[in-house]
Design a protein around this motif. Structure first.
Motif, short mmCIF file in Angstrom:
data_model
loop_
_atom_site.label_atom_id
_atom_site.label_comp_id
_atom_site.label_asym_id
_atom_site.label_seq_id
_atom_site.Cartn_x
_atom_site.Cartn_y
_atom_site.Cartn_z
N THR A 130 1.06 -1.15 -0.22
CA THR A 130 0.17 -0.33 0.01
C THR A 130 1.06 1.25 0.05
O THR A 130 1.76 1.29 0.28
CB THR A 130 -0.94 -0.18 1.32
N LYS A 131 -0.20 2.47 0.19
CA LYS A 131 0.84 3.85 -0.28
C LYS A 131 1.85 4.45 1.59
O LYS A 131 2.38 4.34 1.13
CB LYS A 131 0.02 4.77 -0.79
N ASP A 132 1.48 3.24 2.22
CA ASP A 132 1.89 3.71 3.66
C ASP A 132 2.46 3.04 4.23
O ASP A 132 3.54 2.65 5.02
CB ASP A 132 0.63 3.43 4.73
N ASN A 133 2.68 1.42 3.28
CA ASN A 133 3.67 0.59 3.85
C ASN A 133 4.99 0.99 2.61
O ASN A 133 6.43 -0.29 2.82
CB ASN A 133 3.53 -0.38 4.25
N GLY A 134 4.72 1.10 1.65
CA GLY A 134 5.86 1.36 0.60
C GLY A 134 5.59 0.39 -0.52
O GLY A 134 6.41 -0.10 -1.38
N CYS A 135 4.78 0.61 -1.53
CA CYS A 135 4.09 0.01 -2.54
C CYS A 135 4.96 1.78 -3.21
O CYS A 135 5.74 2.15 -3.35
CB CYS A 135 2.04 0.43 -2.56
N GLY A 143 4.13 10.63 -10.63
CA GLY A 143 4.04 9.89 -11.52
C GLY A 143 2.51 9.00 -10.58
O GLY A 143 1.21 10.24 -9.73
N ILE A 144 2.42 8.11 -10.29
CA ILE A 144 1.01 6.96 -10.04
C ILE A 144 1.52 5.56 -8.98
O ILE A 144 2.52 5.12 -9.43
CB ILE A 144 0.65 6.68 -11.31
N ALA A 145 0.75 5.79 -7.97
CA ALA A 145 0.66 4.81 -6.72
C ALA A 145 0.26 3.11 -7.75
O ALA A 145 -0.88 3.70 -8.10
CB ALA A 145 0.37 4.94 -5.25
N TYR A 190 10.06 4.10 -7.56
CA TYR A 190 9.66 4.40 -5.71
C TYR A 190 9.05 4.16 -5.11
O TYR A 190 8.09 3.38 -5.60
CB TYR A 190 10.31 6.01 -6.21
N SER A 191 9.46 4.54 -3.56
CA SER A 191 8.33 3.96 -2.45
C SER A 191 8.49 4.98 -1.20
O SER A 191 9.73 4.55 -0.78
CB SER A 191 8.53 2.45 -2.54
N ARG A 192 7.59 4.44 -0.74
CA ARG A 192 7.24 6.04 -0.05
C ARG A 192 7.86 4.31 1.61
O ARG A 192 7.83 3.37 1.29
CB ARG A 192 6.16 5.99 0.56
N GLY A 193 8.21 5.22 2.80
CA GLY A 193 8.78 4.26 3.64
C GLY A 193 7.19 3.05 4.49
O GLY A 193 6.49 4.13 4.04
#
Length: 260
Positions: A149-154, A188-190, A208-211
Motif C-alpha cells: 500500500t502507499k503507507d507501507n511502501g508500494c 507518478g502513479i501509486a 520510488y516507494s514511500r517508507g
C-alpha cells in the motif's frame, strides 16, 4: 504458466510497467515468507550480500539500531533451491512474453521494509546502476509477499519514462550505495497490489516507494531479466550485481579496453 494478453503487452510497452495478478497462490506465498524469514534472521548466510538501502536517510523516525530497508542480493546464489520454485519459473515465462524468447534471469534479490522504518526508496531508474550495454532490453518482476500500500511502501511509477533518456543520478545522502534523481509523486502513479501479485517494470522506468509507516512488514521478492547474450556481456566486464565490483570500476575497464 500465466499468459500475457496483447492488451497487457501493449500497456507494458506504452506505460513501462504492468501488474500481473496472482503469480503466487496462498501456499506459495507461505513458502516464500518462510524462506524470507530465514534470510532475514541469517539462518541462510547472507552477510556477504546484505546491505541497508536506507542508510542514506538522516533524522528520520526510525531510531532503532536496525536496517531501514533491508536488501539481500543474489538470493538464488545463496539458496539455489529457489531456481526450481514457482516464482522463478513463472516470472521467466512472463519475461519471455514481454521482451522476447532470449530473456534469462540476470539476478534476484529481496527488499524488505520493516514496520515503522519510515524510509523512502529514492526515485531512480534501474538502468542508472548498470553498465552500458548494446541491447538495453530488461525488466524487473516485483512480487509482493505482503499487501503493498502507499503507507507501507508500494511502488510508484512515472508512466512512459522508459522511453526517455535516463535522468541524471547522484548518490542518495551520505551513506550507502543508493542513487537518486529528481522526480516527484506529482508526476507518478501509486500502484497498490495484494500479496501474491507482481508488478513488472522496464529498466528505464522511473520508480520510488514511500517508507513503511504501518505495523506490518513490506516484503518484496524481485527477479530481473535481460537477454542471455547481455548477461554474458556483463559477466565478461566483471559485473554480476554482487557489489564485489562496482559499476564505476567496470566502466573504467571498458574505457581502458577501448584504448587497447
Amino acid at each position: 504458466m500465466l499468459s500475457i494478453s496483447p492488451s497487457q503487452l501493449s500497456f507494458f510497452e506504452e506505460k513501462g510497467y504492468l501488474v500481473v495478478e496472482n503469480i503466487l497462490n496462498k501456499e506459495e506465498i507461505a513458502y516464500y515468507r518462510d524462506i524470507y524469514e530465514k534470510f532475514l534472521t541469517n539462518q541462510i548466510d547472507v552477510q556477504k550480500y546484505r546491505s541497508d538501502l536506507g542508510s542514506h536517510a538522516e533524522n528520520d523516525l526510525f531510531t532503532l539500531k536496525q536496517e531501514r530497508i533491508t536488501q539481500i542480493m543474489l538470493a538464488s546464489r545463496l539458496f539455489p533451491e529457489l531456481l526450481d520454485q514457482p516464482l522463478h519459473k513463472k516470472a521467466l515465462s512472463i519475461a519471455k512474453q514481454l521482451l522476447g524468447e532470449d530473456m534469462a534471469l540476470d539476478f534476484d534479490m529481496l527488499i524488505s521494509k520493516a514496520p515503522h522504518s519510515a524510509t523512502a526508496t529514492p526515485w531512480h531508474q534501474d538502468r542508472a546502476y548498470w553498465i552500458t550495454m548494446p541491447d538495453t532490453r530488461s525488466a524487473s518482476c516485483w512480487v509482493a509477499l505482503d499487501d503493498a500500500t502507499k503507507d507501507n511502501g508500494c511502488m510508484w511509477y512515472v508512466e512512459g519514462s522508459h522511453k526517455l533518456p535516463v535522468r541524471g543520478h547522484r548518490p542518495a545522502g551520505k551513506g550507502g550505495g543508493a542513487l537518486e534523481c529528481d522526480a516527484s509523486e506529482e508526476e507518478g502513479i501509486a500502484v497498490e497490489i495484494k500479496a501474491g501479485c507482481c508488478i513488472w517494470h522496464h529498466g528505464g522506468t522511473l520508480h520510488y516507494s514511500r517508507g513503511n509507516t504501518t505495523n506490518n512488514m513490506r516484503r518484496a521478492f524481485i527477479t530481473n531479466y535481460r537477454p542471455e547474450a547481455m548477461i554474458a556481456y556483463e559477466r565478461e566486464q566483471g559485473f554480476d550485481h554482487s557489489g564485489e565490483r562496482n559499476v564505476r570500476d567496470s566502466k573504467a575497464k571498458n574505457q581502458q579496453d577501448s584504448l587497447g
